[in-house]
Design an enzyme around this catalytic site. Structure first.
Site, PDB file in Angstrom:
ATOM      1  N   CYS A 338      42.222  27.709  41.615  1.00 57.49           N
ATOM      2  CA  CYS A 338      40.996  27.750  42.431  1.00 57.49           C
ATOM      3  C   CYS A 338      39.755  26.857  41.680  1.00 57.49           C
ATOM      4  O   CYS A 338      38.578  27.011  42.094  1.00 57.49           O
ATOM      5  CB  CYS A 338      40.304  28.838  42.447  1.00 57.49           C
ATOM      6  SG  CYS A 338      41.430  30.185  43.615  1.00 57.49           S
ATOM      7  N   ALA A 339      40.517  25.928  40.933  1.00 62.63           N
ATOM      8  CA  ALA A 339      39.461  25.113  39.964  1.00 62.63           C
ATOM      9  C   ALA A 339      39.919  23.689  39.875  1.00 62.63           C
ATOM     10  O   ALA A 339      40.230  23.121  38.900  1.00 62.63           O
ATOM     11  CB  ALA A 339      39.140  25.778  38.521  1.00 62.63           C
TER      12      ALA A 339
END
Ligand SMILES: Cc1ncc(COP(=O)(O)O)c(C=O)c1O
Length: 381
Positions: A338-339
């Site tokens: 998620c990054a």
């Protein structure tokens, strides 16, 4: 049971006292806090208050009414960013952030805010000088993570808070990977908004999170509705923390979070940090000895949280994760975590990396079993 090395996603197992307190909360309390005037409801209200007090004490907050219970760090970050920012505001953030912060910031930009994304270095760090260089007269907020969920880099938060304060900007800290692992004192550091999950380092169950809102910081609630008291008007009450806690509380979860914090207090944050540092050092040493493996993030000796992301030549992270799971029953998190910008920064986009995150209850034997499995996977890549 499988070997769990994904504590950066959520901590597991939880302390025994957390399971017991949730069981008791559901069986013996059961009712909602702040609703009925009956004595059992008052008992629920007392338990809610006690956890709020213990969260406040844990983070050096002197007024517990400034602690808002949420369902996750994501909800806390949404409330902090979208509740604060107005069209024309300038915000500084970094390339190391999780989508839980990136996406609310992006939405704020769509609503007329301007964002400067400061580029972290290859090991995941940003400097106070970079933040200072990005300041503008309209800078309202500096928003960043304390510890990256990809590199593990711990940012120089006290210095960055100083830069923000001198410029008259507020500091929002995403403590998802540091709360319960690294001491945080909001008043000593100068943190205006602190977002933390209850279910990672604080050892509570999923469905819990907190947002600290410093005195004088005005946020617009994202959710409005029933707050138990203040029932007569159509307007959302202005009193803290009711302003941001509409609807029935997750009392069993919050009581479990209270038990998690009590566990940390009893064991000591220093002891937890030392144990996790030793596990991370063992993982890095073991991975470093395997041919073709690169550990990303801070160098040994630089500030790092409780996780290690790595890649290996000749085999992609997804295959490693799949084989660890299917052949060795070991849980790790692979991919972009998620990054995506953090992976671009360290050169692991688009395949991502394998992330190993031990917890306080992880044993040396479990780390060695993981290293043995990695050795076997790499020999047959
Ligand atoms: C750095 C960071 N910020 C925010 C979050 C979101 O936390 P939650 O799952 O509680 O919403 C995470 C979760 O992985 C994270 O690692």
């Amino acid at each position: 049971m499988s070997l769990y090395l994904d504590n950066a996603a959520t901590s597991f197992p939880k302390p025994e006292s957390v399971y017991e307190s949730i069981n008791r909360a559901l069986r013996e309390v059961g009712v909602s806090p702040g609703r009925g005037g009956y004595r059992r409801g008052l008992e629920a209200t007392r338990l809610l208050f006690e956890t709020r007090e213990s969260v406040a004490a844990f983070f050096g907050i002197d007024d517990s009414s400034r602690v808002v219970f949420t369902h996750s760090a994501t909800e806390s970050l949404n409330l902090a960013v979208l509740g604060l920012v107005r069209p024309g505001d300038h915000i500084i953030s970094t390339s190391a952030e999780h989508n839980a912060l990136v996406r609310p910031l992006h939405r704020a930009a769509q609503r007329g805010a301007e964002i400067t994304w400061v580029e972290a270095d290859r090991r995941g760090f940003v400097t106070p000088e970079q933040i200072a260089a990005a300041l503008r007269p309209s800078t309202r907020l500096v928003a960043l993570g304390h510890c990256s969920n990809v590199t593990g880099a711990i940012q120089p938060i006290a210095e960055i808070a100083g830069v923000a304060r001198r410029a008259g900007a507020l500091l929002l800290l995403d403590a998802a990977q540091s709360a319960g692992m690294i001491p945080i004192d909001v008043q000593a550091v100068g943190i205006d908004l602190l977002a933390a999950p209850g279910h990672k380092g604080l050892m509570g169950p999923q469905g819990t999170g907190i947002l600290y809102v410093a005195g004088g910081v005005e946020l617009e609630p994202l959710v409005v509705g029933g707050t138990g008291g203040y029932s007569s008007g159509m307007e959302q009450p202005s009193a803290m923390p009711e302003r941001f806690e509409s609807g029935t509380h997750n009392l069993p979860g919050i009581i479990g979070l209270g038990a998690g914090i009590e566990f940390i207090r009893t064991v000591g944050l220093d002891a937890i940090r030392k144990r996790e540092e030793a596990l991370v050092a063992r993982i890095m040493q073991g991975l470093g000895a395997l041919p073709g493996v690169t550990c990303h993030g801070p160098l040994p000796g630089e500030p790092r949280g409780s996780l290690v992301s790595f890649t290996a030549e000749g085999i992609d992270p997804q295959s490693i994760g799949f084989r660890l799971d299917h052949e060795f029953d070991i849980c790790v998190r692979v991919g972009l975590h998620c990054a995506p910008a953090a992976h671009r920064t360290i050169g692991t986009y688009p395949d991502g990396a394998v992330r190993v995150s031990p917890g306080y209850f992880t044993t040396d034997e479990e780390v060695d079993a993981f290293l043995g499995a990695m050795g076997a996977i790499l020999r047959s890549r």
